[in-house]
Structures are given as C-alpha cells and as structure tokens.
Design a protein around this motif. Structure first.
Motif, short mmCIF file in Angstrom:
data_model
loop_
_atom_site.label_atom_id
_atom_site.label_comp_id
_atom_site.label_asym_id
_atom_site.label_seq_id
_atom_site.Cartn_x
_atom_site.Cartn_y
_atom_site.Cartn_z
N ALA A 75 5.88 10.65 -4.65
CA ALA A 75 4.51 10.10 -4.73
C ALA A 75 4.10 9.30 -3.53
O ALA A 75 2.91 9.12 -3.29
CB ALA A 75 4.29 9.27 -5.99
N GLU A 76 5.05 8.77 -2.75
CA GLU A 76 4.67 8.07 -1.53
C GLU A 76 4.82 8.97 -0.30
O GLU A 76 4.07 8.85 0.65
CB GLU A 76 5.53 6.81 -1.36
CG GLU A 76 5.23 5.74 -2.38
CD GLU A 76 6.00 4.47 -2.10
OE1 GLU A 76 5.40 3.52 -1.57
OE2 GLU A 76 7.20 4.42 -2.42
N GLY A 77 5.80 9.85 -0.32
CA GLY A 77 6.05 10.69 0.85
C GLY A 77 4.87 11.52 1.27
O GLY A 77 4.65 11.76 2.47
N SER A 78 4.03 11.93 0.31
CA SER A 78 2.94 12.85 0.64
C SER A 78 1.82 12.19 1.42
O SER A 78 1.09 12.85 2.16
CB SER A 78 2.38 13.49 -0.63
OG SER A 78 1.90 12.49 -1.53
N ILE A 79 1.65 10.86 1.27
CA ILE A 79 0.57 10.18 2.02
C ILE A 79 0.99 9.90 3.45
O ILE A 79 0.16 9.80 4.35
CB ILE A 79 0.17 8.87 1.31
CG1 ILE A 79 -1.17 8.34 1.86
CG2 ILE A 79 1.25 7.81 1.45
CD1 ILE A 79 -1.69 7.11 1.13
N ILE A 80 2.30 9.80 3.68
CA ILE A 80 2.81 9.30 4.95
C ILE A 80 2.49 10.21 6.12
O ILE A 80 2.16 9.75 7.23
CB ILE A 80 4.33 9.07 4.83
CG1 ILE A 80 4.61 7.93 3.83
CG2 ILE A 80 4.95 8.75 6.18
CD1 ILE A 80 6.07 7.83 3.43
N ASN A 113 6.99 0.20 -8.46
CA ASN A 113 6.63 0.47 -7.07
C ASN A 113 7.76 1.28 -6.44
O ASN A 113 8.76 1.61 -7.09
CB ASN A 113 6.39 -0.82 -6.29
CG ASN A 113 7.66 -1.58 -5.98
OD1 ASN A 113 8.68 -1.44 -6.64
ND2 ASN A 113 7.61 -2.41 -4.95
N ALA A 114 7.61 1.61 -5.19
CA ALA A 114 8.67 2.23 -4.39
C ALA A 114 9.18 3.54 -4.98
O ALA A 114 10.33 3.90 -4.78
CB ALA A 114 9.82 1.25 -4.17
N TYR A 158 0.87 -1.17 0.00
CA TYR A 158 0.00 0.00 0.00
C TYR A 158 0.91 1.22 0.00
O TYR A 158 1.97 1.20 0.64
CB TYR A 158 -0.91 0.01 1.23
CG TYR A 158 -1.94 1.12 1.27
CD1 TYR A 158 -3.23 0.92 0.80
CD2 TYR A 158 -1.63 2.37 1.81
CE1 TYR A 158 -4.18 1.93 0.84
CE2 TYR A 158 -2.58 3.38 1.86
CZ TYR A 158 -3.85 3.16 1.38
OH TYR A 158 -4.79 4.17 1.42
N ARG A 159 0.52 2.23 -0.68
CA ARG A 159 1.33 3.43 -0.85
C ARG A 159 2.04 3.82 0.46
O ARG A 159 1.41 4.11 1.46
CB ARG A 159 0.43 4.56 -1.31
CG ARG A 159 1.12 5.73 -1.97
CD ARG A 159 0.07 6.68 -2.51
NE ARG A 159 0.63 7.67 -3.42
CZ ARG A 159 -0.12 8.43 -4.24
NH1 ARG A 159 -1.43 8.28 -4.25
NH2 ARG A 159 0.45 9.32 -5.03
N GLY A 160 3.37 3.79 0.43
CA GLY A 160 4.17 4.08 1.62
C GLY A 160 4.80 2.86 2.24
O GLY A 160 5.78 2.96 2.97
N PHE A 161 4.24 1.68 2.01
CA PHE A 161 4.84 0.37 2.34
C PHE A 161 5.39 0.32 3.76
O PHE A 161 6.59 0.18 3.99
CB PHE A 161 5.95 0.05 1.32
CG PHE A 161 6.20 -1.41 1.13
CD1 PHE A 161 5.37 -2.17 0.33
CD2 PHE A 161 7.26 -2.04 1.74
CE1 PHE A 161 5.61 -3.53 0.13
CE2 PHE A 161 7.51 -3.40 1.57
CZ PHE A 161 6.67 -4.14 0.76
N GLY A 162 4.50 0.44 4.72
CA GLY A 162 4.88 0.32 6.12
C GLY A 162 5.23 1.63 6.80
O GLY A 162 5.25 1.70 8.04
#
Length: 772
Positions: free
Chosen positions: A721-726, A525-526, A372-376
């Motif tokens: 793209a993942e940092g913003s959801i975290i 991914n990632a 899932y976006r952010g992976f943990g």
C-alpha cells in the motif's frame, strides 16, 4: 500446540472476499466521528493565528465569555495545571499557543458553547494583539545565520523507542540530523570512472482525507473518553494520560470508521483541544476542524535532495553521497523520524558498498510535516530513480539494464545488521518491464519510464496483541486495534482468523479499536497490519483451534491431532461435533466461550535506525507518456504498479491498495503543491488545491502482484500500500525524458514547468527523446 498456519480452512487464503465494511459504507450506515452524537454534547471551535510568526502580546476573552450559550473560553495561559505540550517525537507543540505563534493557523483560543453557531460568534468577540516576527519561509532561510530561532530544546516524547537519539540543533533551526555511513565513500568517489551530482526538489503537499480531523471528548470524574478517527489509539491514550496526569486505565480512546488517513490521523490535535474544553465544562465537547483547518494542521514535508553517485564505466554503482533537507514546518511532529527514514532509504534497492548520507529536518514557519504515505521514501526515490536514468543516458545503457546490474538479490543484506532482502527484485523488474512493453518500438513522441523502490516495512520496533473469542453458537470475534482507514484491515484479519478456525468468514466479526476493550496494537501505519497484527490474530485463532481439538479429542476418544476442523465443527473417525457442542462439553452446558491470545514482538536486531526491518516492501512503477511540446501538458497513456505482498490474503484488497496509492501519487507528481505567500497558505481548500480525479487516470491503469513469500505475517504475508505511491513521480519523469530528452528535477511536473524546460532545452542544444 499446532503451528500457526496449519488450520483446516486455509483454502480461503488468497480469495478476494467481500469486505466487512463494504455495505455500511456504500449504504451510508457507516458512522464517522463527525456523525457521532454523545448525550449532553456541546460544540467547540478554535480561533487560529492569522500570522505565521508573531509574539502574543495580549488576549482579551471577556466579551466571548459573556456571549449567550458559551460555557468555556480557554487560552494557553489557562492550561498551567496540566502539561500543555504534545508531540510524537518531541513534546514541543502546545495545545493552544503559549506566548508565540509559529505558523498561520496555529490554535490560539478555544471556545465551547451549546451549539456551533454560538461558539463561532464568541470567537469573533475575542481580541488578540500580536507583534509580528520575522518569517522563515524556506529551508534556506531557516539555515541562514541571521534566522530567528524558532524553538528551545524540549523533552522527547515517550511514545516511540526510536526518538531518544534525536539530535536537534535548535540554535540553527535543525530539528534533527541523521547521519548514515558505510564503507569508504571518499575513496570510492576518488576511484570512480564517473561521478554524477544532481539536486531534486519537491514542495509540501497535504493528505486531504475526505473526513476532516475531529474528536469528541468527555472528561468527568477523573476519567477521559475520546472518540476520534485516529491511526494511533494507544499512543493517543498515552499522550493524553501524560498531559492530564491520569493513569492510562482512566483514559479511553474509541475509534469509529475513519474517512481516510494517509498519515495525517496520528496524534490528532482536535483531541487535546476537545479534552481541555470538556475538563473545564464537565460535559462532552465535540471539536471538528473544517477541511481548510485540516490542511493547516498536517502536511508532507517539502524537500531538497542532493545526490551524488560514483559509477564505473560498466555501470556498476560504487558509492553514494546524499544531503537531504526536509522542511518539517513549525513543530517537530514526525519530522525527525521522517528524516531518519529518508536518509536510510536514499540508497535505494541497489548494491552500493560505500555510502555517506546526511539528512536534516529543518524548522520553518509553515504547517508542520507529519507522516505521509511512504514516510520519507517518495522524497528520496524521486531523486535516486531520476538519477538512475541520467546515469544510463550518460553511459549509453538501457535504464532497465543498468538497474538489473545493480539490484540487490533476495537474501542479500541492505545494510549491516538489517534483515536481508526478502523479495526477488530482479524478477519484479523483468515482470513490469515486460508488462509495459519496454522493448516495443513506440510512436514518435511517446516515452516509457521505470522506477524501483524498497523500504523497510512495519515500523521501527512495533508490537501487536490480538484476542480471538469463539462463541457457543460457532461464531467468532476478533479483538484487534488496527484502525479501519479504508484499507480493508478488518476484513483481512477476519479472513486470517476464519482460515485458522475453518469458519465461514461471514461468521467472524472484527471489532473497531477501543482502548477500553481491544488489546494493545502499536499503531496503524507502515503497511504493518496484515503482516504483524495479522500474525498476532493468526496465533490467537490457532490457540483457540488447539483448544477445540483438545476438547473434541477427549469427547470423541481420539487424539487432538486426529481432529480436523471443518465448516464450524470438528470431525474425527466419522464423528462430528459442532463448535457449540465442543464448548458445551467443556463448560458442562453452563455456557461459555473459548479465548486465545496472540502476540507479535519486534525483532531484536539493531541497525542504523535502532531496529531491523520487519519486512521489506517493494514498489515498482512503469509509465508511458507523450508530451505536447506547445503546451507542456503530459498525457499519461499507461501506468503499471507492481508489489510483492509475500502472500496476498485478499488479492482484491492488495490490488485496490496498490491502485489507490498509484493514483494518489499522480497528484504530487503532476500538480499538487501547498502554495505559500509570505508564510500564508493560499490553497488550503479543496476548491483551490488540485487533487487527482478519475479523469486523470490513463486508459490503461494496472496493478501487478507477485507473491514471493518470505514475510513475517500469516502464510508469508508482507505489507503493501505504500510502495505504489513511491515510484510514480520518477517513473513519469523518466518517461518524459524518454519522450523529449528533457530532464525535470523539480516537482510537480506542471505543464508550465515542462514547457519552460522544453524551451530551455531547445535554446541550449535541441535533443530528441530516446523514444523508449
């Protein structure tokens, strides 16, 4: 050969160009898996278990097999001539249930018929007798000594090099235990002035891509072709080749447009189901899950994070302990790998010399947890960034000041042996604090909150290959295997190649992944495509450009270094050759094209995860909220996200990804949760499951970009793209605390949960918010 990045069209780097897929998508021309029709194709449907845990006593498919239009009916017992198990880390999930079902919704019987209606009617004629077994609903139930054992130890997957160290304890329902140590945590805690001990929880959530999962498979003559919207075409090829005992050269995965992924489109279970049906029938079979079936296929894990931090009176962080339990559901899927990443990342972007972490993935009778976006990282950032404000409040410090004091600096080591930090976190934090008006006096009832995160980006030990072809009409094709899942990767890769070749980007086409045609890429991914696959594309295009210069130099009687690429041609000493003329000269008017290959190989360093980070992806968030004390409703007035893409190849694409991630993060923060009743998912439809709407966005919703360079990608690019959801959830929780003085530790922050926290606080000792 000229160094990559010395192309003559570099002026297009950093420009927000039109996306290659934009017109197809807005006009409806884009074709997704559900839109494809292969000649002779029939339809497959799946009967799923109504029980979360049960033994299969018998299955009678005779009536279904006799139903008009039915060509095949399969159960797990019919798959003895292949390896019927698959999985990303451990091959523990059967294509169709074998002897036992472990979650409500697990595929038990598959039917292929001439049309969907006939297949559905046949499923209603299948009779399955189950013997219900005790249900494990939660992490705590899974860890009880009396809990039923859900699994036996199964073989590791061969798909990823970092799964061989998985440490399951199946007798205790532990999928994996990851331990991370450095320094002397016991001594640090003993000598600290203050110790903070907090526990935070979050429920499982679902990705809900607009396009449900599905696949079309054609198994014929010892060859298998699958059309599916996967993020992992080459991993899926390998998994299916191993399952059916075929060489990888006989398995082809074709990826059309993909209607959203967010981590749920990796080893898509519809693909092996369609494949076994096609193998039995000898014709193409399409299996498309409904949205509800997709929700019963993959999720983001529920979790509990206990975090202890040792602090000195001046705010210096000296030690951290963490115990993380993640509910990975019925099968391993990505659970073991997520638990490793969560355990490694719980330190956060801070300088903490003494660390002791235990991270567990735990089996339950719920939907399996995958990527899932952010992976943990969202799970642990929720804990450590919430606790940072708890520490600041106790010390009487400004939360901004506390973070600035402890942030890692550029080129500082995150962990021994890993890549040094490649962003200016302090500059990023100062920038977002200024943008949100951190020091502004706010109206009564308003509060502002901050959150910072860093994650090792690019995946663990991944590689990429790209091919660039320059055609004799001066156009170019990029062959690359990153799936276009909405992030605009095809456009960015085309822009990178166009810059190296000094071509109009409109004359560069980027192919969709097709393992029979496009070269190897580890996976999509990632946040890795622009930086890592982009590096391979840049290298391939640079090699083509070098060939062009060499051929033109010989033709014009000058050195290759004297030749300059410009607008689809070569210029030297006042003379010009078009790319087509260059190719004609080389092939002596016989026609042809110039081809370049590029590679991205993983770093050789080792760390606690098995390999160093390819780059560091940072994410910062700032929120301004007010809270209705009568209802508990949170009103979000402003949200700002900040990222560092190193070099923004296409700034509009970066901004779009950051805003999309922040919007997605509002759901798990405020209202998203998969709700179970005794193991049954009760809100698996898009009617019952609350997703973020545009009406949920604040009046001010912004994404900031700082370009710090330092990435491994073209022109110093890194992934985003993942940092913003975290950071969304902790930023909101910290803003709620600033507004009300109430600390929330459980997600989502629903009005009822906030209202109850306000009532509890008032009955205990009423406090006013800081008003920050």
């Amino acid at each position: 050969m000229n160094e990559p990045g010395r192309g003559d069209g570099r002026s297009i780097i950093g420009r927000s160009l039109e996306r290659q897929d934009a017109r197809d998508k807005v006009t409806g021309r884009a074709r997704y898996t559900v839109d494809l029709a292969v000649p002779g194709m029939i339809e497959g449907k799946v009967l799923r278990s109504p029980y979360p845990h049960a033994r299969i006593m018998s299955i009678d498919t005779s009536k279904a097999a006799r139903h008009p239009g039915v060509l095949a009916v399969l159960t797990g017992a019919d798959l003895t001539d292949i390896d019927p198990y698959f999985g990303q880390a451990v091959r523990d999930q059967p294509v169709l249930a074998i002897e036992r079902v472990r979650f409500a919704g697990e595929p038990v019987v598959a039917v292929a018929a001439v049309d969907a209606l006939s297949a559905e009617e046949a499923l209603r004629r299948v009779s399955v007798e189950y013997a219900p077994l005790p249900v494990i609903r939660t992490i705590d139930e899974a860890l009880m000594p009396t809990a039923p054992q859900l699994h036996v130890d199964r073989p590791r997957s061969t798909l990823f090099p970092d799964v061989q160290d998985i440490k399951p304890d199946v007798t205790r329902n532990i999928c994996h235990h990851f331990a991370f140590r450095r320094g002397d945590a016991a001594r640090a805690f003993a000598q600290a002035d203050l110790v903070f001990d907090d526990t935070f929880t979050l429920p499982s959530v679902h990705h809900f891509p607009l396009e449900p999962l599905g696949a079309i498979a054609h198994h014929q003559g010892g060859e298998l072709t699958v059309w599916t919207g996967t993020q992992y075409p080459f991993a899926m090829r390998q998994a299916l080749a191993e399952m059916f005992g075929l060489p990888q050269s006989r398995v082809r995965i074709v990826v059309p447009y993909v209607g959203g992924a967010f981590g749920c489109r990796e080893l898509i279970p519809a693909a092996p189901i369609a494949s076994v049906l096609s193998r039995r029938c000898g014709v193409p079979v399409r299996v498309v899950f409904s949205s509800e079936e997709t929700a019963r296929t993959s999720s983001r894990n529920a979790g509990r994070v206990r975090i202890e931090t040792a602090v000195m009176k001046d705010g210096t962080l000296v030690g951290r302990r963490a115990e993380i339990h993640l509910d990975t559901g019925a099968y391993t899927d990505q659970g073991s790998r997520v638990s490793k990443k969560a355990g490694y990342r719980v330190v956060g972007p801070y300088r903490i010399p003494h660390v002791e972490v235990n991270s567990y993935a735990v089996f339950t009778n719920t939907v399996s947890a995958g990527s899932y976006r952010g992976f943990g990282t969202p799970e642990v950032c929720w804990a450590y960034e919430s606790q940072m404000d708890i520490i600041a409040a106790r010390l009487g410090m400004d939360p901004l000041e506390l973070r600035m004091k402890n942030l890692l600096k550029r080129n500082e080591e995150y962990a021994q042996g890993d890549r040094p930090i490649d962003s200016d976190l302090d500059l990023a934090l100062e920038t977002i604090a200024k943008e949100v008006g951190w020091h502004v006096t706010r109206e009564s009832g308003e509060g502002a909150g901050l959150a910072c995160a860093v994650k090792d980006g690019g995946g663990t030990r991944t590689s990429s290959t790209a091919i660039v072809r320059l055609h004799q009409d001066g156009s170019a094709t990029v062959l690359a295997s990153s799936a276009e899942i909405g992030q605009g990767v095809q456009s960015v890769l085309g822009q990178i190649a166009a810059a190296e070749l000094a071509l109009d980007p409109a004359r560069v086409s980027v192919t969709a992944p097709d393992t029979g045609v496009t070269p190897f890429d580890q996976r999509t991914n990632a946040s890795r495509a622009t930086s890592l696959l982009g590096h391979a594309v840049q290298e391939a295009a640079s090699r083509v450009a070098e060939q062009v210069r060499a051929i033109a130099g010989e033709a014009l009687g000058v050195s290759a270094e004297a030749c300059r690429l410009e607008n689809g041609g070569v210029i030297a000493n006042g003379q010009r050759l078009t790319f087509g003329q260059v190719i004609q000269r080389f092939f002596r008017d016989a026609g042809g094209e110039l081809i370049g290959h590029g590679y991205q190989r993983p770093a050789t360093g080792l760390n606690a995860l098995g390999a160093t980070a390819s780059f560091w992806e940072i994410g910062l968030g700032a929120a301004v909220v007010s809270v209705d004390r009568e209802t508990g409703a949170i009103t979000l007035h402003r949200y700002v996200s900040l990222s560092d893409p190193g070099r923004a190849i296409n700034p509009a694409g970066v901004e779009g990804q950051d805003l999309g991630g922040a919007m997605q993060g509002l759901g798990p923060a405020l209202f998203e949760a998969m709700v179970y009743d005794d193991g049954q998912l009760v809100n698996g439809s898009m009617i019952d499951y609350r997703l973020p709407l545009f009406s949920d966005l604040p009046p001010s919703f912004d994404a900031l970009i700082i370009e710090g360079g330092g990435g491994p990608g073209p022109h110093g690019a890194k992934g985003v793209a993942e940092g913003s959801i975290i950071t969304v959830a902790p930023a909101l929780a910290n803003a709620v605390f600033a507004a009300t003085g109430v600390r929330l530790r459980d997600l989502p922050m629903t009005p009822e949960r906030v209202w109850r926290a306000l009532r509890d606080a008032e009955s205990a000792s009423p406090k006013k918010g800081t008003g920050r």
